[in-house]
Design an enzyme around this catalytic site. Structure first.
Site, PDB file in Angstrom:
ATOM      1  N   HIS A   1       0.834  -1.190   0.000  1.00 10.82           N
ATOM      2  CA  HIS A   1       0.000   0.000   0.000  1.00 10.82           C
ATOM      3  C   HIS A   1       0.872   1.243   0.000  1.00 10.82           C
ATOM      4  O   HIS A   1       2.085   1.182   0.174  1.00 10.82           O
ATOM      5  CB  HIS A   1      -0.989   0.010   1.172  1.00 10.82           C
ATOM      6  CG  HIS A   1      -0.367   0.193   2.521  1.00 10.82           C
ATOM      7  ND1 HIS A   1      -1.062   0.629   3.612  1.00 10.82           N
ATOM      8  CD2 HIS A   1       0.896  -0.007   2.982  1.00 10.82           C
ATOM      9  CE1 HIS A   1      -0.282   0.685   4.674  1.00 10.82           C
ATOM     10  NE2 HIS A   1       0.914   0.301   4.314  1.00 10.82           N
TER      11      HIS A   1
ATOM     12  N   HIS B   1       3.536  -5.066   3.786  1.00 10.21           N
ATOM     13  CA  HIS B   1       3.508  -5.572   5.163  1.00 10.21           C
ATOM     14  C   HIS B   1       3.080  -7.026   5.146  1.00 10.21           C
ATOM     15  O   HIS B   1       2.340  -7.464   4.269  1.00 10.21           O
ATOM     16  CB  HIS B   1       2.514  -4.791   6.021  1.00 10.21           C
ATOM     17  CG  HIS B   1       2.894  -3.377   6.256  1.00 10.21           C
ATOM     18  ND1 HIS B   1       3.840  -3.000   7.176  1.00 10.21           N
ATOM     19  CD2 HIS B   1       2.465  -2.237   5.663  1.00 10.21           C
ATOM     20  CE1 HIS B   1       3.968  -1.680   7.155  1.00 10.21           C
ATOM     21  NE2 HIS B   1       3.144  -1.188   6.243  1.00 10.21           N
TER      22      HIS B   1
ATOM     23  N   ASP C   1      -4.900 -10.583   0.017  1.00 13.68           N
ATOM     24  CA  ASP C   1      -3.594 -11.239   0.059  1.00 13.68           C
ATOM     25  C   ASP C   1      -2.842 -11.096  -1.263  1.00 13.68           C
ATOM     26  O   ASP C   1      -3.375 -11.370  -2.346  1.00 13.68           O
ATOM     27  CB  ASP C   1      -3.757 -12.724   0.399  1.00 13.68           C
ATOM     28  CG  ASP C   1      -2.426 -13.389   0.724  1.00 13.68           C
ATOM     29  OD1 ASP C   1      -1.536 -12.720   1.284  1.00 13.68           O
ATOM     30  OD2 ASP C   1      -2.285 -14.593   0.416  1.00 13.68           O
TER      31      ASP C   1
ATOM     32  N   HIS D   1       4.890   0.106  -0.597  1.00 18.64           N
ATOM     33  CA  HIS D   1       5.671  -0.732   0.318  1.00 18.64           C
ATOM     34  C   HIS D   1       4.718  -1.792   0.855  1.00 18.64           C
ATOM     35  O   HIS D   1       3.495  -1.668   0.720  1.00 18.64           O
ATOM     36  CB  HIS D   1       6.283   0.096   1.459  1.00 18.64           C
ATOM     37  CG  HIS D   1       5.272   0.634   2.412  1.00 18.64           C
ATOM     38  ND1 HIS D   1       4.474   1.719   2.140  1.00 18.64           N
ATOM     39  CD2 HIS D   1       4.927   0.219   3.652  1.00 18.64           C
ATOM     40  CE1 HIS D   1       3.671   1.948   3.167  1.00 18.64           C
ATOM     41  NE2 HIS D   1       3.918   1.060   4.099  1.00 18.64           N
TER      42      HIS D   1
ATOM     43  N   GLU E   1      -0.140  -4.661  11.846  1.00 23.10           N
ATOM     44  CA  GLU E   1       0.584  -4.224  10.655  1.00 23.10           C
ATOM     45  C   GLU E   1       2.055  -4.600  10.785  1.00 23.10           C
ATOM     46  O   GLU E   1       2.704  -4.997   9.817  1.00 23.10           O
ATOM     47  CB  GLU E   1       0.422  -2.720  10.475  1.00 23.10           C
ATOM     48  CG  GLU E   1       1.040  -2.196   9.202  1.00 23.10           C
ATOM     49  CD  GLU E   1       0.788  -0.725   9.001  1.00 23.10           C
ATOM     50  OE1 GLU E   1       0.140  -0.379   8.010  1.00 23.10           O
ATOM     51  OE2 GLU E   1       1.251   0.071   9.838  1.00 23.10           O
TER      52      GLU E   1
END
Length: 137
Positions: free
Chosen positions: A16, A43, A81, A41, A126
Site C-alpha cells: 500500500h 507488510h 492477500d 511498500h 501491521e
C-alpha cells in the site's frame, strides 16, 4: 449463560501507499514519511477475528471455527492477500489504506455474515509494534 470469545488468526501480505491526494507532495511526505513511497511498500499483516457470544446449547460452539475460517478466506484473504491495496482493492480506491481503515473495512466485509447475536472485533497487526483494534470498546 456465559459469553465466550472465539478467535481466528490469519495472515496476509499486501502492499500500500499512504497518500492524501488533496495534499502536495511535501505535506504527504511530512505526514506519512516512508509510507508515502510512490512505489508502494508492503507488510506481512496478522489478523485476529474475534466473535463474542453465548455458545449454542446443542453444539457448544459460539461459531463453528471452520465456518469462520472459510468466511475470512472468502471475504478478506482472497481480496487482500498479495494485492496492492490502493490499486487492486475496490474499498481503497478512495480510502487511504491505513491500518485503521483496513481494520474497519475488514469489519464491514465480515459483519453482514455474522449473526447480530454476536459481537465482532478485529485486531490487525501491521507490524509487531503497530496494532489496530476495531471497534474499540
Amino acid at each position: 449463560m456465559y459469553k465466550t470469545a472465539i478467535i481466528r488468526k490469519e495472515h496476509f501480505n499486501a502492499a500500500h501507499r499512504l497518500h492524501n491526494p488533496a495534499w502536495d507532495a511535501q505535506k504527504n511526505k511530512n505526514v506519512f514519511g516512508k509510507c508515502n513511497n510512490p512505489h508502494y511498500h508492503g507488510h506481512n499483516y496478522d489478523l485476529e477475528v474475534k466473535i463474542i457470544g453465548i455458545p449454542n446449547k446443542d453444539t457448544g460452539y459460539v461459531m463453528d471455527a471452520k465456518v469462520l475460517s472459510d468466511l475470512i478466506k472468502n471475504q478478506v484473504l482472497d481480496r487482500f492477500d498479495h494485492k496492492n491495496l490502493n490499486i487492486e482493492v475496490e474499498e481503497f480506491k478512495n480510502l487511504n489504506p491505513t491500518a485503521e481503515n483496513i481494520a474497519r473495512v475488514i469489519y464491514d466485509l465480515l459483519r453482514p455474515y455474522i449473526s447480530d447475536d454476536f459481537e465482532l472485533r478485529i485486531k490487525l497487526f501491521e507490524t509487531q509494534r503497530n496494532i489496530v483494534e476495531y471497534p474499540y470498546l
